[in-house]
Design a protein around this motif. Structure first.
Motif, PDB file in Angstrom:
ATOM      1  N   ILE A   1      79.775 -10.644  89.495  1.00  0.00           N
ATOM      2  CA  ILE A   1      79.006  -9.783  90.089  1.00  0.00           C
ATOM      3  C   ILE A   1      77.879  -9.553  89.507  1.00  0.00           C
ATOM      4  CG2 ILE A   1      80.950  -8.479  91.022  1.00  0.00           C
ATOM      5  CD1 ILE A   1      79.624  -6.220  88.835  1.00  0.00           C
ATOM      6  N   TYR A   2      77.662 -10.335  88.105  1.00  0.00           N
ATOM      7  CA  TYR A   2      76.646 -10.005  87.240  1.00  0.00           C
ATOM      8  C   TYR A   2      75.519 -10.974  87.706  1.00  0.00           C
ATOM      9  CZ  TYR A   2      79.417  -6.214  85.089  1.00  0.00           C
ATOM     10  OH  TYR A   2      80.193  -5.361  84.743  1.00  0.00           O
TER      11      TYR A   2
ATOM     12  N   GLU B   1      67.290 -16.978  79.251  1.00  0.00           N
ATOM     13  CA  GLU B   1      66.045 -16.040  79.211  1.00  0.00           C
ATOM     14  C   GLU B   1      65.293 -15.735  77.851  1.00  0.00           C
ATOM     15  OE1 GLU B   1      66.901 -13.990  83.375  1.00  0.00           O
ATOM     16  OE2 GLU B   1      67.066 -12.936  81.555  1.00  0.00           O
ATOM     17  N   PHE B   2      65.891 -15.479  76.999  1.00  0.00           N
ATOM     18  CA  PHE B   2      65.623 -14.935  75.627  1.00  0.00           C
ATOM     19  C   PHE B   2      66.404 -15.164  74.644  1.00  0.00           C
ATOM     20  CE2 PHE B   2      66.375 -10.881  77.651  1.00  0.00           C
ATOM     21  CZ  PHE B   2      67.083 -10.317  76.317  1.00  0.00           C
ATOM     22  N   VAL B   3      66.219 -15.009  73.372  1.00  0.00           N
ATOM     23  CA  VAL B   3      66.852 -15.177  72.174  1.00  0.00           C
ATOM     24  C   VAL B   3      66.888 -13.747  71.431  1.00  0.00           C
ATOM     25  CG1 VAL B   3      67.515 -16.293  70.231  1.00  0.00           C
ATOM     26  CG2 VAL B   3      66.731 -17.656  72.358  1.00  0.00           C
TER      27      VAL B   3
ATOM     28  N   SER C   1      73.023  -7.192  81.979  1.00  0.00           N
ATOM     29  CA  SER C   1      73.650  -8.395  81.482  1.00  0.00           C
ATOM     30  C   SER C   1      75.250  -8.028  81.315  1.00  0.00           C
ATOM     31  CB  SER C   1      73.068  -9.110  80.445  1.00  0.00           C
ATOM     32  OG  SER C   1      72.910  -8.126  79.210  1.00  0.00           O
ATOM     33  N   PHE C   2      76.083  -8.955  81.425  1.00  0.00           N
ATOM     34  CA  PHE C   2      77.401  -8.852  80.863  1.00  0.00           C
ATOM     35  C   PHE C   2      77.798  -9.662  79.728  1.00  0.00           C
ATOM     36  CE2 PHE C   2      82.028  -9.822  81.290  1.00  0.00           C
ATOM     37  CZ  PHE C   2      82.484  -8.713  81.295  1.00  0.00           C
TER      38      PHE C   2
ATOM     39  N   PRO D   1      71.558 -16.839  85.028  1.00  0.00           N
ATOM     40  CA  PRO D   1      70.735 -17.068  83.800  1.00  0.00           C
ATOM     41  C   PRO D   1      71.229 -16.351  82.636  1.00  0.00           C
ATOM     42  CG  PRO D   1      69.534 -15.941  85.648  1.00  0.00           C
ATOM     43  CD  PRO D   1      70.854 -16.119  86.337  1.00  0.00           C
ATOM     44  N   ILE D   2      71.362 -16.834  81.321  1.00  0.00           N
ATOM     45  CA  ILE D   2      72.104 -16.491  80.541  1.00  0.00           C
ATOM     46  C   ILE D   2      70.978 -15.832  79.343  1.00  0.00           C
ATOM     47  CG2 ILE D   2      73.195 -17.206  78.476  1.00  0.00           C
ATOM     48  CD1 ILE D   2      74.471 -19.292  80.161  1.00  0.00           C
ATOM     49  N   ARG D   3      71.167 -14.813  78.635  1.00  0.00           N
ATOM     50  CA  ARG D   3      70.502 -14.353  77.457  1.00  0.00           C
ATOM     51  C   ARG D   3      71.415 -14.477  76.032  1.00  0.00           C
ATOM     52  NH1 ARG D   3      68.999  -8.615  80.515  1.00  0.00           N
ATOM     53  NH2 ARG D   3      67.518  -9.682  82.263  1.00  0.00           N
ATOM     54  N   VAL D   4      70.839 -14.856  75.260  1.00  0.00           N
ATOM     55  CA  VAL D   4      71.721 -15.443  73.999  1.00  0.00           C
ATOM     56  C   VAL D   4      71.263 -14.358  72.709  1.00  0.00           C
ATOM     57  CG1 VAL D   4      71.678 -16.994  72.011  1.00  0.00           C
ATOM     58  CG2 VAL D   4      71.671 -17.754  74.367  1.00  0.00           C
TER      59      VAL D   4
END
Ligand code: MG
Length: 338
Positions: A147-148, A202-204, A127-128, A174-177
């Motif tokens: 690019i991520y 996706e997840f926290v 992830s970035f 998609p985002i991870r928090v």
């Protein structure tokens, strides 16, 4: 066996804001172990809110006496001795661990992913990280991150929904928090997570303060998204404590005291059926390449630390098309270029 160290200050490309702090530089300590004409490189990255500094690292490292060991192959004993010098100091301890691993791999002529029997094609995407910022800056950073394959977004202030909505104006990636312990009330945390689940999250990570163990376990039972522990999980004994509270853990070399304990943490977490994420601080390619050696083992990676700085002095594992990419060089796979 000689140990050398010198302070270095990492300059960040952007001001980096998370729930608890904001900064433009990260204090760092570079470490070298030399024996038989081979130099092993290591590094301690010390974001100020974690409590270590160049001063504490200098004090700690000046007490490390490697001259009493014949060579770095006694790494288990050496690291146990170093761990007993003083409690805490995980980044300073990690710097020596990484340098010893680099030396051993170079002596063998093999990268650590090979010594551990790992397939370099199985590295995860990374992830970035997008820090907390104004809408304009968040839009710009999101465009720069194209690019991520996955973004990590820092939440835990007043503008959480605005942060996500601003990114969703630009991309469906998609985002991870990562809340960095920013939510204090479990019911509010649950409704935020339920909202996040409708936004391609996706997840926290670390939704609530690490002390609120019962609240986090309550949240996990009801959450539609996996809950990952970061601040709660520093070293090996914390993995067992995280079982039943979190769905997974975030392992970082600067918390775990280095590669050796990180490898054990990953094994224990996987044996308990937990997910594993491999994270980092802002670091040069030295510590990032060390972590990357372990990356074929994990479910998720957040190894963008070297991309966030403008004065990297190492060439090593990189990110190609959003994926962690190992190089076929011995040890941790780095060349010193600065
Ligand atoms: Mg985190």
């Amino acid at each position: 066996m000689k140990l050398r160290f010198y302070p270095y200050t990492l300059e960040l490309k952007h001001t980096f804001t998370v729930a608890v702090s904001s900064r433009t530089t990260t204090p760092d300590m570079m470490v070298e172990v030399e024996k038989d004409g081979i130099i092993g490189y290591g590094e301690a990255s010390m974001p100020p809110y974690l409590g270590e500094s160049q001063e504490t690292a200098r004090t700690f490292l000046s007490k490390v006496d490697l001259s009493k060991y014949p060579d770095p192959f006694l790494i288990d004993d050496i690291l146990a001795d170093i761990d007993r010098i003083a409690p805490g100091n995980p980044a300073a301890k990690a710097s020596v661990d990484i340098a010893l691993h680099d030396w051993i791999g170079k002596k063998f002529g093999q990268p650590w992913y090979r010594i551990w029997g790992l397939d370099p094609s199985k590295t995860p995407v990374t992830s970035f990280t997008i820090g907390i910022d104004t809408k304009e800056v968040v839009r710009q950073k999101t465009r720069e991150a194209d690019i991520y394959k996955v973004l990590k977004v820092k939440l835990g202030r007043e503008n959480d929904k605005e942060m996500i909505e601003t990114i969703r104006e630009v991309t469906d990636t998609p985002i991870r928090v990562d809340v960095n312990q920013g939510w204090k009330d479990r019911s509010q945390a649950l409704s935020m997570i339920e909202w996040c689940a409708t936004k391609g999250i996706e997840f926290v990570e670390q939704p609530m303060p690490k002390e609120q163990v019962e609240d986090i376990a309550w949240l996990r039972e009801r959450s539609p998204l996996p809950i990952i522990g970061d601040e709660s999980v520093q070293r090996l004994p914390d993995v067992r404590k995280a079982y039943g509270v979190y769905d997974g853990i975030n392992v970082k070399l600067m918390k775990s005291t280095g590669m050796r304990e990180a490898h054990k943490m990953i094994s224990v977490a996987k044996s308990l059926g937990m997910k594993v994420m491999l994270g980092c601080m802002t670091e040069t390619s030295c510590a990032i390449s060390a972590a990357a050696q372990l990356s074929p083992l994990v479910d998720w990676a957040d190894l963008d630390g070297a991309v966030l700085i403008k004065n990297d002095i190492f060439d090593g594992a990189t990110i190609v098309d959003g994926k962690v990419t190992l190089v076929d060089r011995p040890g941790i796979g780095v060349l010193k270029v600065g």
